[in-house]
Design an enzyme around this catalytic site. Sequence first.
Site, PDB file in Angstrom:
ATOM      1  N   ASP A  78       0.831  -1.207   0.000  1.00 13.88           N
ATOM      2  CA  ASP A  78       0.000   0.000   0.000  1.00 13.88           C
ATOM      3  C   ASP A  78       0.860   1.250   0.000  1.00 13.88           C
ATOM      4  O   ASP A  78       0.565   2.225  -0.680  1.00 13.88           O
ATOM      5  CB  ASP A  78      -0.944  -0.004   1.213  1.00 13.88           C
ATOM      6  CG  ASP A  78      -0.206  -0.151   2.543  1.00 13.88           C
ATOM      7  OD1 ASP A  78       0.925  -0.661   2.544  1.00 13.88           O
ATOM      8  OD2 ASP A  78      -0.767   0.237   3.585  1.00 13.88           O
ATOM      9  N   ARG A  85       5.317   4.285   6.142  1.00 18.26           N
ATOM     10  CA  ARG A  85       4.929   4.142   7.549  1.00 18.26           C
ATOM     11  C   ARG A  85       5.005   2.665   7.991  1.00 18.26           C
ATOM     12  O   ARG A  85       5.366   1.791   7.199  1.00 18.26           O
ATOM     13  CB  ARG A  85       3.534   4.718   7.770  1.00 18.26           C
ATOM     14  CG  ARG A  85       2.438   3.943   7.084  1.00 18.26           C
ATOM     15  CD  ARG A  85       1.075   4.575   7.340  1.00 18.26           C
ATOM     16  NE  ARG A  85       0.042   3.831   6.647  1.00 18.26           N
ATOM     17  CZ  ARG A  85      -0.953   4.394   5.951  1.00 18.26           C
ATOM     18  NH1 ARG A  85      -1.023   5.705   5.837  1.00 18.26           N
ATOM     19  NH2 ARG A  85      -1.865   3.646   5.376  1.00 18.26           N
ATOM     20  N   ASP A  86       4.606   2.404   9.226  1.00 16.11           N
ATOM     21  CA  ASP A  86       4.727   1.046   9.782  1.00 16.11           C
ATOM     22  C   ASP A  86       3.615   0.145   9.240  1.00 16.11           C
ATOM     23  O   ASP A  86       2.847  -0.419   9.994  1.00 16.11           O
ATOM     24  CB  ASP A  86       4.629   1.115  11.309  1.00 16.11           C
ATOM     25  CG  ASP A  86       3.308   1.730  11.767  1.00 16.11           C
ATOM     26  OD1 ASP A  86       2.562   2.251  10.914  1.00 16.11           O
ATOM     27  OD2 ASP A  86       3.015   1.678  12.971  1.00 16.11           O
ATOM     28  N   GLU A  87       3.556   0.031   7.935  1.00 14.36           N
ATOM     29  CA  GLU A  87       2.471  -0.749   7.357  1.00 14.36           C
ATOM     30  C   GLU A  87       3.026  -1.577   6.204  1.00 14.36           C
ATOM     31  O   GLU A  87       3.309  -2.742   6.362  1.00 14.36           O
ATOM     32  CB  GLU A  87       1.346   0.185   6.903  1.00 14.36           C
ATOM     33  CG  GLU A  87       0.130  -0.578   6.452  1.00 14.36           C
ATOM     34  CD  GLU A  87      -1.166   0.174   6.700  1.00 14.36           C
ATOM     35  OE1 GLU A  87      -1.124   1.308   7.184  1.00 14.36           O
ATOM     36  OE2 GLU A  87      -2.234  -0.388   6.392  1.00 14.36           O
ATOM     37  N   ASP A 123      -5.882  -2.675  -2.758  1.00 22.74           N
ATOM     38  CA  ASP A 123      -5.115  -1.666  -3.489  1.00 22.74           C
ATOM     39  C   ASP A 123      -4.651  -2.212  -4.840  1.00 22.74           C
ATOM     40  O   ASP A 123      -4.780  -1.553  -5.870  1.00 22.74           O
ATOM     41  CB  ASP A 123      -3.913  -1.204  -2.655  1.00 22.74           C
ATOM     42  CG  ASP A 123      -4.329  -0.650  -1.291  1.00 22.74           C
ATOM     43  OD1 ASP A 123      -5.199  -1.260  -0.653  1.00 22.74           O
ATOM     44  OD2 ASP A 123      -3.791   0.385  -0.873  1.00 22.74           O
ATOM     45  N   TRP A 134     -11.237  -6.084  -1.930  1.00 26.32           N
ATOM     46  CA  TRP A 134      -9.962  -6.627  -1.469  1.00 26.32           C
ATOM     47  C   TRP A 134      -9.902  -8.110  -1.897  1.00 26.32           C
ATOM     48  O   TRP A 134      -8.971  -8.530  -2.572  1.00 26.32           O
ATOM     49  CB  TRP A 134      -9.847  -6.453   0.048  1.00 26.32           C
ATOM     50  CG  TRP A 134      -9.321  -5.079   0.402  1.00 26.32           C
ATOM     51  CD1 TRP A 134      -8.074  -4.802   0.883  1.00 26.32           C
ATOM     52  CD2 TRP A 134      -9.983  -3.809   0.279  1.00 26.32           C
ATOM     53  NE1 TRP A 134      -7.926  -3.445   1.055  1.00 26.32           N
ATOM     54  CE2 TRP A 134      -9.082  -2.813   0.700  1.00 26.32           C
ATOM     55  CE3 TRP A 134     -11.244  -3.416  -0.156  1.00 26.32           C
ATOM     56  CZ2 TRP A 134      -9.401  -1.457   0.698  1.00 26.32           C
ATOM     57  CZ3 TRP A 134     -11.565  -2.063  -0.159  1.00 26.32           C
ATOM     58  CH2 TRP A 134     -10.659  -1.105   0.268  1.00 26.32           C
ATOM     59  N   GLU A 194      -2.446   8.938  -0.702  1.00 28.65           N
ATOM     60  CA  GLU A 194      -3.463   8.007  -0.217  1.00 28.65           C
ATOM     61  C   GLU A 194      -4.838   8.672  -0.168  1.00 28.65           C
ATOM     62  O   GLU A 194      -5.844   8.083  -0.542  1.00 28.65           O
ATOM     63  CB  GLU A 194      -3.078   7.553   1.202  1.00 28.65           C
ATOM     64  CG  GLU A 194      -4.097   6.661   1.871  1.00 28.65           C
ATOM     65  CD  GLU A 194      -3.590   6.130   3.205  1.00 28.65           C
ATOM     66  OE1 GLU A 194      -2.743   6.801   3.831  1.00 28.65           O
ATOM     67  OE2 GLU A 194      -4.041   5.043   3.608  1.00 28.65           O
ATOM     68  N   HIS A 221       0.640   6.187  -2.156  1.00 28.96           N
ATOM     69  CA  HIS A 221      -0.271   5.044  -2.316  1.00 28.96           C
ATOM     70  C   HIS A 221      -0.646   4.996  -3.799  1.00 28.96           C
ATOM     71  O   HIS A 221      -1.034   6.017  -4.355  1.00 28.96           O
ATOM     72  CB  HIS A 221      -1.552   5.314  -1.533  1.00 28.96           C
ATOM     73  CG  HIS A 221      -1.651   4.607  -0.224  1.00 28.96           C
ATOM     74  ND1 HIS A 221      -0.747   4.778   0.785  1.00 28.96           N
ATOM     75  CD2 HIS A 221      -2.585   3.722   0.249  1.00 28.96           C
ATOM     76  CE1 HIS A 221      -1.122   4.036   1.831  1.00 28.96           C
ATOM     77  NE2 HIS A 221      -2.232   3.381   1.520  1.00 28.96           N
TER      78      HIS A 221
END
Length: 892
Positions: A486, A490-492, A499, A555, A774, A795
């Site tokens: 995505d 960041r912490d993702e 996506d 998704w 995003e 994103h």
Amino acid sequence: MNATTHAPQVVPAVTAGELAITRFTVEHYPGDALGIGTAAPRMSWVYAKPVPADAQILLKLTRRVPGGKPVELETYLPVADSVLVPWQFEPLASREEVYATVQVVSASHQPLGEPSETLHFEAGLLLEHDHVADFVGPSWPEARSDHRHLPLVRTEVGLRDKPVRARLYLSALGLVEAEINGVKVGNDALIPGWTNYEKRVECWTYDVADALTAGRNALGFWLGDGWFRGRIGFDGGYANYYGDNIGVFAQLEVEYADGGTEAFYSNSWDRTWKVALGPIVCSDLCEGERYDARLERAGWSEPGFDDSDWEPVSEVFYNPANIENPETSPVRAHEEHKPLSIARVGETAQGRGVWLVDFGQNCSQRIRLHMRGLAAGETVELHHVEVLEPDGSIATRTLRRGQQHDVYTSNGQDAWWEPRFAMHGFRYAQIEGLPGELTADDIECRVYHSVMDRAGELETSDSLLNRLHANAVWSMRSNFVSIPTDCPQRDERLGWTGDICLFAPTASYLYDVQGFLGSWLKDVRADQIKWGTVPFYVPFVPLGAWAHPQAISTWGDSAVEVPWTLYMDSGDAKVLEDSYDLVRAWIDEVAGYLSDDGVWDRRPDFVLGQLGDWLDPAAPPDDPTQAMTEKELVATAFYYRSCVQAQAIAGILGRDDDAERFAELRDRVCAGFLARFTNLDGTMSSDTQCAYALAIAFGLLDGEPVRLIKAGNRLAELVRLSGGRVSTGFAGTPFVLPALSMTGHDKEAYDLLTSTECPSWLYQVKMGATTTWERWDSMREDGTLNPGGMTSFNHYALGSVAEWMHARIGGLEAIEPGWKRFRVSPRVGGGIDHASTSHVTPYGKAAVDWKVAGDVLELTVTVPVGTTAIVEIPDYESRELGAGEHRLEFHR
Ligand code: BGC
């Protein structure tokens, strides 16, 4: 009105020496390929010019197993087949290498052109028992928390001669970088990449002959936590998910000039593989890396190093049956970014400089910094951010735990340093603690992503649109790092299935993603089996509110849309075959959640419910699911499209029973959708751009021509009422412009595309974006950042508009799998007076170039050999074009 063709294309008579082969590839690898995973690889080639129907292809190859004699083979093949031509010979053995050429010859086997360039490929370790090495790593008890001090592994091997051929088969539980005799092997990063390690790990093949010499040779390995045991994800994340112990798998196989072979395997039993703590004090993909040069072990990967105080390694068990040869390509360093500006913005407590460096481009990259003038123990810190706060300071809040903070501690010596096992998504870096002045000569900044061939280009006369397109490309590059993520900062950084479901068609316009996404689909299937549904992201790790996978529309529909997109782009039915269980299981699962009328409204029962038109701009910043469009409408529409695609897939694969079942399901879902969400006057229960866009673009109104027209009119009206502002989130955005074009409203499509008011695509461009954000308003007009906890500037989802740009501004669109037939249908509008686009199809490059000169639309179309273009210009009769370059004029 009529179209006139200028200089109608004449195919010149074919003479010897003219018929060139311009591209020759194996499977979906870009160019030469070591370590392929199949014993019967398919080959493809591209003709530069039309070939006579009775000509033939002479395929010549030399094959050889290490230690064996070369075998020369040749065969003649019909010219008509040039894409993924089945392997014509005995299956390849493990490690067997092939050098091949193809050449066009006449029916009597006389050359009609030069042979192609030689293609080199080689089978990897194909059998389970070819993996003799073990995974080996630290043999001391390690902390079970994060931020572990990372080890180095080394060994030495004695070679009786300089080898003529040598391969290093390399993998890891964790991450690995190899060195031989002090020199890094290859230019790859984050090896072996992220797969569902419970099911499979990739083993990469390197040609290391040049690095080896006669006598003693040293092999050294840096090990990192990576995705294997590093902290993954948000809400605190999850560490040690796949295991507590990291290890390297290394198998060095050499061949000498006399044909003799020898092999060396990482192992814990011969006591020559040793491990010690290295200078990487800790490294986290998102948080950053800490490196203490005082802990360096000079010469550790060179022969003769004294490792008597190193410990023998321990074995980390891993099932060799799960070690795979990659179908995809590795993450690698690409071009460099030079600083646009370097500004001294402050001082450290020690009076050293603090600089803000602007690299001009947000993306996945890493800085290599010249550490000079530092005394032992002095540190330099690097913070990496996407954007600045309005006061000019670095914006770190949006990174959450993933602070992208590197710390280097000097040993008093001059050095260049780049982190090894962290990756950063940034445009700006704050560099603190170097003595003297920081200049561009001290900085290199390298872009990283998985290796992929560029497939499509687009350029228009509008510089803002060009920047928008470039932003979509950069967001793709930033997020195609081993898996489709995505966001890269960041912490993702997770493989969110929604996506990529929305972006896959755009991705395949931009790059050849067959190998990359095909590989990821294997993990989707593995996770589907494990979790009983298609998880929110793949590889799946239980995190926060998302810990228990539930079937979610859009998704989950990636299970069908992604294979279908790959198939349409390549024409390769193997991807459908490989994904068939995934497709069918998704369709069957969701069929169980439908109400009697065929509407998907019964599940999921999890805290967020359906995500609907996620990030609809009307939703509050802290509640992105509060979209204006009914979630059941979105869910049913996407599921309908999945049924349509699944029905086609089953048909192509000859699974007739399934095809029939899926067709019934499709019709039932369509009927339910129409009854529940549409009205006879053409309006819909959700009077939103998203609702009309999905109904039109997915073909739900195809059986209702009057309602279709009315729905198109209402959509166009909504666009006009919004003043040209976008009002869709993730789910609706890719389909609004296509739906407008499909119903004759190109003008409104252009109005939306060219608006610079927020929310719109060009608002982001106007605000200086160099990637796709995003949220439509990740940055607000006053320069403040959106307060939502989920605010990324990189994103790809909203960049899915590039699909329409390629199809309708450029004018190129596949209508048959593999671009065998494609549409050329540019729509003039938006003040654009010139555009050009191209796409590398399996048959060669297709291209469109158009310009408006007065009342005339001038169109140049390049049609690859083996394909047909259908030119469709509104108000003109459509026409078919065969191979060659064509110029057409349309008088208005
Ligand atoms: C991600 C998205 C993702 C979404 C799921 C976010 O945190 O960044 O892109 O699809 O969650 O709802």
